[in-house]
Design a protein around this motif. Sequence first.
Motif, short mmCIF file in Angstrom:
data_model
loop_
_atom_site.label_atom_id
_atom_site.label_comp_id
_atom_site.label_asym_id
_atom_site.label_seq_id
_atom_site.Cartn_x
_atom_site.Cartn_y
_atom_site.Cartn_z
N GLY A 105 0.78 -1.24 0.00
CA GLY A 105 0.00 0.00 0.00
C GLY A 105 0.80 1.27 0.00
N GLY A 106 1.66 1.45 -0.99
CA GLY A 106 2.44 2.68 -1.08
C GLY A 106 3.87 2.49 -0.64
N ALA A 107 4.70 3.51 -0.92
CA ALA A 107 6.13 3.41 -0.65
C ALA A 107 6.47 3.34 0.83
CB ALA A 107 6.85 4.61 -1.28
N GLY A 108 5.55 3.75 1.69
CA GLY A 108 5.81 3.72 3.12
C GLY A 108 5.42 2.43 3.81
N THR A 109 5.17 1.37 3.05
CA THR A 109 4.87 0.07 3.65
C THR A 109 6.02 -0.90 3.36
OG1 THR A 109 3.60 -0.59 1.68
CG2 THR A 109 2.39 0.39 3.51
N GLY A 110 6.13 -1.92 4.19
CA GLY A 110 7.24 -2.86 4.06
C GLY A 110 7.08 -3.79 2.87
N PHE A 111 8.21 -4.34 2.42
CA PHE A 111 8.19 -5.30 1.32
C PHE A 111 7.76 -6.67 1.84
CE2 PHE A 111 11.06 -2.08 -0.33
CZ PHE A 111 10.59 -1.93 -1.62
N LEU A 112 7.02 -7.38 0.99
CA LEU A 112 6.60 -8.74 1.28
C LEU A 112 7.03 -9.64 0.13
CD1 LEU A 112 2.99 -7.97 2.57
CD2 LEU A 112 4.98 -8.59 3.97
N LEU A 113 7.10 -10.94 0.39
CA LEU A 113 7.54 -11.91 -0.61
C LEU A 113 6.34 -12.54 -1.33
CD1 LEU A 113 10.32 -13.70 1.47
CD2 LEU A 113 10.58 -11.81 -0.18
#
Length: 452
Positions: free
Chosen positions: A303-311
């Motif tokens: 949800g946007g650049a301020g959320t963490g990366f997921l696999l």
Amino acid sequence: MKLTSFGPANTIARAAETHPLTWRLRDDGEPIWLDEYQAKDGYAAARKAFADMSQDDIVQTVKDSGLKGRGGAGFPTGVKWGLMPKDESMNIRYLLCNADEMEPNTWKDRMLMEQQPHLLIEGMLISARALKAYRGYIFLRGEYTTAAKHLNRAVQEARAAGLLGKNILGSGFDFELFVHTGAGRYICGEETALINSLEGRRANPRSKPPFPAAVGVWGKPTCVNNVETLCNVPAIVGNGIDWYKSLAREGSEDHGTKLMGFSGKVKNPGLWELPFGITARELFEDYAGGMRDGFTLKCWQPGGAGTGFLLPEHLDAQMYAGGIGKVGTRMGTGLAMAVDDSVNMVSLLRNMEEFFARESCGFCTPCRDGLPWSVKLLRAIETGNGQPGDIETLLGLVGFLGPGKTFCAHAPGAVEPLGSAIKYFRAEFEAGIKPVTPGSLTQVATPTMAGA
């Protein structure tokens, strides 16, 4: 920009039952002006709210519906409304619409304002009635010139029809609405920075308490809501609480629908109105069509650049706040980004952190100095000039700039993707560290949490 709200086989009546935000949209993407909007039941909810509901009834209905803010924070809207003072002597109150949408990879509010400006106006009219606010402002991202043009025309149409201004619908209630374009600062997405900017001040967040509900714009009680949040209000008032709660998928703790999307190297990038609780895999595969030929999904942000990366293995998570929280990050704005296997994570993070560092208001030291520090280290690692200990320094900064360590939520959002990228792709960061040779070791200054 593409939007698919429902399949072509669905009838308009069916879409109205399941897609309260998008069922009115035209196939040609042209804006819906007042006559067409009213022909599609526009302002019917406002008429119901003014004729049949007290102001407290509207607040309670929104509270009982479970509507939460759609700007990314997810605070319960009815609870926020309930914070406004009950004292009738405080008759100067303001309703502000946060339309500063500057989160990278997010364009949901833009679609609503450009194509359905009257939906936002109706949502603000009902909300103002509930909050006893006599004046409203749409604080709009300056780059959204088309949205500004369409909103201003829609405001003029509504005023000419007696839906804004004095004695609206014969109720004795007055409400004026203005479109205010900002100067293009990401920090204005924070509600008190938005208020400062609207007042003509520097866009710095304010200390809370006092909260805007008590002391807001020009010192008066103020409520700030996101565009998509306000656009949900007419359907809730018009169709009722039980209907609204029935829209979400089983297992979701959030109610209603959400504008969700996918960008990146997917076959069908776009924006769709979908029920809370749909899985990210359905969004990615059934709506976005999966990755383009020749590309493989490496990771994604929900949800946007301020959320963490997921696999890729996290795609079975349900798209609602708690569902995404279970796999380690936030749902944010609900517009996901797919990262393909050709992308170097160090370069991607350097680009992101440059944006966040530039957009810091500079008020507090961890954000003002910590974000540029992260950019400096990432640039070195990106060019193969990283020093031993640089990754540990970056992880230290992630801790220093985390929730509760800075004046507002800007820095925690900025470092969340950085921490997750190192967690899942540390080898790519290690590849940019210069090998240690005799005589090359230097003392490394690593941030610690002591005293934080």
